[in-house]
Design an enzyme around this catalytic site. Structure first.
Site, PDB file in Angstrom:
ATOM      1  NE  ARG A   1      -3.446  -0.453   8.493  1.00  0.00           N
ATOM      2  CZ  ARG A   1      -2.621  -1.169   9.242  1.00  0.00           C
ATOM      3  NH1 ARG A   1      -1.848  -2.073   8.673  1.00  0.00           N
ATOM      4  NH2 ARG A   1      -2.557  -0.999  10.540  1.00  0.00           N
TER       5      ARG A   1
ATOM      6  CG  HIS B   1      -3.788  -5.388  -1.456  1.00  0.00           C
ATOM      7  ND1 HIS B   1      -2.817  -4.651  -2.077  1.00  0.00           N
ATOM      8  CD2 HIS B   1      -3.859  -4.916  -0.192  1.00  0.00           C
ATOM      9  CE1 HIS B   1      -2.307  -3.782  -1.214  1.00  0.00           C
ATOM     10  NE2 HIS B   1      -2.930  -3.919  -0.067  1.00  0.00           N
TER      11      HIS B   1
ATOM     12  CE1 TYR C   1      -1.218  -4.952   5.145  1.00  0.00           C
ATOM     13  CE2 TYR C   1      -2.310  -3.709   3.411  1.00  0.00           C
ATOM     14  CZ  TYR C   1      -1.477  -3.754   4.525  1.00  0.00           C
ATOM     15  OH  TYR C   1      -0.919  -2.600   5.001  1.00  0.00           O
TER      16      TYR C   1
ATOM     17  CG  ASP D   1      -0.242  -0.169   2.532  1.00  0.00           C
ATOM     18  OD1 ASP D   1       0.975   0.117   2.608  1.00  0.00           O
ATOM     19  OD2 ASP D   1      -0.890  -0.567   3.513  1.00  0.00           O
TER      20      ASP D   1
ATOM     21  CD  GLU E   1       2.252   4.845   6.371  1.00  0.00           C
ATOM     22  OE1 GLU E   1       2.995   5.285   7.261  1.00  0.00           O
ATOM     23  OE2 GLU E   1       1.459   5.563   5.748  1.00  0.00           O
TER      24      GLU E   1
END
Length: 948
Positions: A336, A381, A334, A106, A108
């Protein structure tokens, strides 16, 4: 260069991830030839204070950590607590032949990977390794198929970070000057706070309306069974064709929105019920419609947070902490993500389990595909789902506690998403009759039957409204037809009152932010955590209640930085950041417009749109710099004052909220503190009057017959106390200074009822109880931690304050005859028992501690937050507090510096060299001392609560 088997056999690869837990799991899937190490989050960032900024930077750059005059160049520094880890990574890299940056995929994670590359400066091939689940196949596939760093994602993250820094570091000081020191402003944080405040304003302005209707129970005259009940309950819908008013027909002012409805009050409702007592009723119509309900999409970040709140009682932050552990240990993908898409592998796994667990009848012919609903979805994703190409059932995972609960929720939702629709029928029955006074009354009843439960066999979504009916709830009605006669068994008049809009919960605030397209879904948990930690919002049960402080902050931002907390403005900024991420806009020109105004450069803000960032109607990018420079128009007293009524004003002061009537030092002036945990909508004129009526100030109790001094009771900062008024000529300073006798009131005493006799007794403490056999004096004293006995240096606690005056010498000697308890005092009994913690599986209780009540399972302690109370705390809230405390880990202890040892100078023939060395060392020490002092001063000057 891509990794090859040749490299694997003869070389060594360094894989860097963010967390140690993730590193441990991945290491098990890669085997020999790979070293997996964690960066432990970001290794560098913008400086948190001027002391961290390199000496070559001066002026605004030191304050902001961003060079706004040179294309907004950020000043990055390696975090002090990461220097050792960076050193370790460099050492491992020096022994490696390839570097794999395996941080999350991502913005981040991409930024962390870029910072690692910039700091480590690798001279070996570098690969970006990405995966969405931590399974053996996924990790090995990721190693075989690396990609390049995505610089566009890095630029977007950097722009977002710089924007948030400028917003926080420029607007927060305005709050310090005009409201209170230590406050913070944030781009999304401030808007989220405004939402909570606006909801409370709606509740304050709300006026309840009373309305009545009738409920009738009608019998068919047949013997009933589960499929064909003998009676039904219906609500009055119309009288003479005019619809009866319900709650939705009233506005927030308590008045009807339209005159086309019939408003029944109690008298009219009861009269109509009496008039219908002997009425003959019949079925006027039966309307049946097919019912169909499709399964819910798989979880994405925000829907997981909302559902975990509804069903498990988890806060957004706790949900993400548990999900993080599940991801790092290879149980879920994942967590997020904005996506509801399932991979072909996941669809196959879900469909296989549908067939295995529920049978082929529940499996649709084709896989279900869910379209993304999130605008400009980032970090998309795949949906959050169980990992792997075969889903482990919850029982197969071996998980316990919160991790088991959250995995089960994700597993059920994922499997249900690939099941057939639920089908059935919905029925509406209308029943009518003529009252004794000739009026026509019509009642309606609705029912629902589910003929095929489909996906509901696996999963039913919760509801934000606790009174809402869930999707799988059936309401069966009797099998009646038009014209059938019915008998009214009972007709009752029911009174209702409209309710103010419900306060936000964490789940509904997340939903609101997402619907308004404010911020990124992956950041909502941290945003809500921030506004709770800053004291802008506190919890009452699950409801988010704004503090009076947040009212003052939002008031200032709305009046003087209106655009910065405007919902549409914030959403448009999010669009702009997404355009930068897609390469459709450039970062630097955009930042220039935001900071300097339309002209886009230093000095260009003048007359070029700065007002637009305030309350103007032009382009949403105005000049922030000019806005925070001219603060003359901001009246600090005005923005922190809110009229209550009857001449009473609530003010937010330096030490908290208070109500006031009249002007200070004027006749008739009244002032009283407001409890910190009072919800703003509970501050009525009546309650404010009650607070002002409470005694305050000094209470004259009388004159001490021995000293002749006046004795008064006062309300002090640390509680009520009594003291004496010394004559004006009494020396207050110097060696002859005399201090007035003072004593705190006992917990059982009240400032407005304490007597002169009690005050004199309190001020007589410490009291001499007597002496022991050796002549050592024993005294009874009241201390910071409660009443105690003292004999020389030996102190013993007393069980109550009253014992200070009642304990005898024999009782005191008996206490001293007991062995002294070492360490902590005997544990107090728990204040409340909550149940068994799902993680530690140990009993959780609420106890009273030195710093207030806290929850504990015997291993972890968590202090109750503002808004929590012993009386109202639920078991779920207690488990949530413990989960958050565990996630933080043990508190870091500050290592004590060993005292410098004085070492005698060693004799040496090279006297000249020694002298020179000493002089050099002295010079270095002096320089270092000066630098440290300068840094400390700079840090002190800049220090405050972190603004972002």
């Amino acid at each position: 260069m891509s990794p090859t088997s040749e490299t694997a056999q003869g070389g060594r690869r360094l894989v860097i991830v963010e967390s140690p837990a993730k590193a441990k799991t991945i290491k098990g899937y890669l085997g020999p030839g790979y070293v997996v190490e964690a960066s432990v989050g970001h290794i560098r960032d913008l400086p948190s204070g001027a002391a961290e900024v390199p000496e070559k930077y001066t002026g605004e750059v030191r304050r902001l950590g961003v060079d706004v005059d040179h294309d907004f160049q950020p000043i990055y520094v390696v975090n002090a607590d990461k220097k050792a880890q960076v050193r370790k990574l460099k050492e491992l890299l020096a022994e490696s032949d390839e570097l794999f940056l395996a941080t999350d995929e991502d913005r981040e994670g991409e930024a962390i990977a870029w910072h690692l590359q910039e700091v480590l400066k690798p001279k070996v091939p570098v690969h970006r390794m990405v995966f969405h689940e931590i399974t053996k196949d996924a990790i090995q596939q990721a190693v075989r198929n690396p990609r390049e760093l995505n610089k566009r994602m890095v630029d977007a993250q950097e722009t977002r970070r710089i924007l948030d820094r400028l917003y926080g570091y420029e607007v927060s000081p305005v709050l310090w000057k005009k409201v209170m020191r230590g406050l913070s402003a944030g781009r999304v944080q401030s808007v989220a706070t405004r939402l909570v405040v606006e909801r409370e304003r709606e509740r304050i302005a709300f006026r309840s309306a009373e309305y009545w209707d009738l409920t009738g129970t009608f019998a068919t005259g047949r013997a009933g069974d589960p499929s064909d009940p003998s009676s039904l309950t219906a609500r009055l819908a119309t009288v003479d064709g005019k619809r009866v008013a319900q709650g939705r027909d009233f506005g927030a002012d308590g008045r009807l929105k339209s005159e086309s409805v019939l408003h029944l009050d109690e008298e009219k409702a009861r009269a109509l019920a009496a008039s219908l007592a002997d009425t003959r009723f019949s079925v006027r119509s039966v309307e049946s419609k097919p019912y169909r309900r499709s399964p819910y999409a798989p979880f994405r970040t925000t829907t997981l947070q909302q559902e975990a709140s509804r069903k498990l009682g988890f806060g957004a932050k706790a949900t993400m902490q548990v999900a993080q552990k599940l991801y790092e240990n290879g149980f879920i993908t994942y967590m997020r993500t904005d996506s509801t898409v399932l991979s072909d592998t996941a669809v196959g796994a879900a469909r296989a389990q549908v067939t295995q667990l529920y049978g082929a009848d529940y499996l649709p012919d084709k896989p279900r595909v869910y379209a993304g609903k999130v605008k400009n979805a980032q970090e998309a994703h795949e949906a959050i789902r169980p990992s792997g190409d075969r889903f482990r059932t919850p029982a197969e995972t071996g998980l316990t506690g919160d991790q088991f609960k959250l995995y089960e929720l994700i597993w059920k939702r994922t499997v249900a998403s690939q099941m057939k629709d639920a089908t059935g029928n919905s029925v509406t029955v209308k029943i009518g009759g003529t009252a004794a006074d000739g009026r026509d009354a019509e009642f309606t009843a609705s029912g629902k039957t589910i003929t095929f439960h489909g996906f509901m066999k696996a999963y039913v979504e919760g509801a934000d409204d606790p009174n809402a009916e869930l999707d799988d709830r059936e309401r069966r009605l009797p099998q009646v037809a038009e014209g059938d006669a019915l008998t009214a068994q009972e007709i009752t008049a029911d009174g209702h009152a409209t309710k103010p809009p419900a306060r936000y919960t964490e789940a509904t605030l997340v939903k609101e932010l997402e619907e308004r397209e404010i911020g990124r879904p992956s950041t909502y948990a941290s945003i809500i955590g921030t506004i709770l930690d800053r004291g802008y919002v506190f919890k009452k049960g699950t409801a988010l209640v704004p503090s009076f402080l947040s009212f003052a902050v939002v008031n200032l931002l709305e009046k003087h930085f209106g655009r910065l907390v405007d919902y549409d403005f914030t959403a448009r900024m999010e669009d702009d950041l997404d355009r930068i991420a897609r390469g459709e806009a450039q970062s630097v020109p955009w930042l220039k417009r935001f900071y300097f105004g339309e002209g886009g450069g230093p000095g260009a803000g003048e007359g070029s749109g700065a007002a637009d960032a305030g309350n103007g109607d032009g382009d949403h990018l105005g000049g922030l710099k000019e806005l925070v420079t001219d603060l003359g128009a901001i009246d600090a007293r005005e923005i922190s004052s809110f009229p209550v009524g009857n001449g009473i004003v609530l003010r937010v002061g330096r030490y908290g909220p208070y109500v006031e009537r009249g002007e200070k030092d004027q006749e008739g002036h009244q002032r009283a503190d407001v409890p910190d945990d009072l919800a703003p909508d509970e501050l009525t004129v009546e309650y404010a009057e009650e607070l002002l009526a409470k005694p305050s100030g000094d209470f004259e109790l009388g004159t001490d017959p021995v000293s002749g001094h006046q004795i008064v009771a006062k309300a002090g900062r640390y509680g009520p106390y009594v003291t004496e008024i010394l004559p004006e000529d009494t020396p207050k300073t110097g060696k002859n200074a005399v201090k007035p006798r003072t004593a705190s009131l006992f917990k059982t005493m009240s400032i407005d009822t304490v007597t002169l006799e009690e005050a004199l007794k309190l001020m007589s403490l410490p009291r001499v109880v007597g002496t022991d056999a050796e002549g050592v004096e024993i005294t009874a004293q009241n201390g910071r931690y409660g009443p105690y006995l003292k004999k020389g240096t030996d102190s013993r606690s007393l069980t109550s304050e009253d014992q200070l005056f009642t304990i005898t010498l024999d009782e005191a000697l008996a206490i001293y005859a007991q062995p002294k308890q070492r360490g902590r005092a005997a544990a107090k009994p728990p204040l409340k028992e909550l149940g068994t913690d799902p993680v530690s599986e140990k009993p959780v209780v609420v106890k009273d501690g030195r710093f207030g009540p806290y929850v504990t399972d015997g291993e972890t302690n968590a202090t109750l937050r503002t808004g929590d109370s012993v009386e109202t705390i639920t078991p779920e809230r207690g488990y949530e507090l413990l989960a958050e405390k565990r996630a933080k880990g043990p508190a870091k202890k500050t290592a004590k510096k060993a005292p410098a040892k004085k070492t005698a100078a060693k004799k040496t023939t090279a006297a000249k060299k020694t002298t020179t060395a000493k002089k050099t060392a002295a010079k270095k020490t002096t320089t270092a001392k000066k630098t440290t002092t300068a840094k400390a001063a700079a840090a002190k000057k800049t220090a405050a609560a972190k603004p972002e």
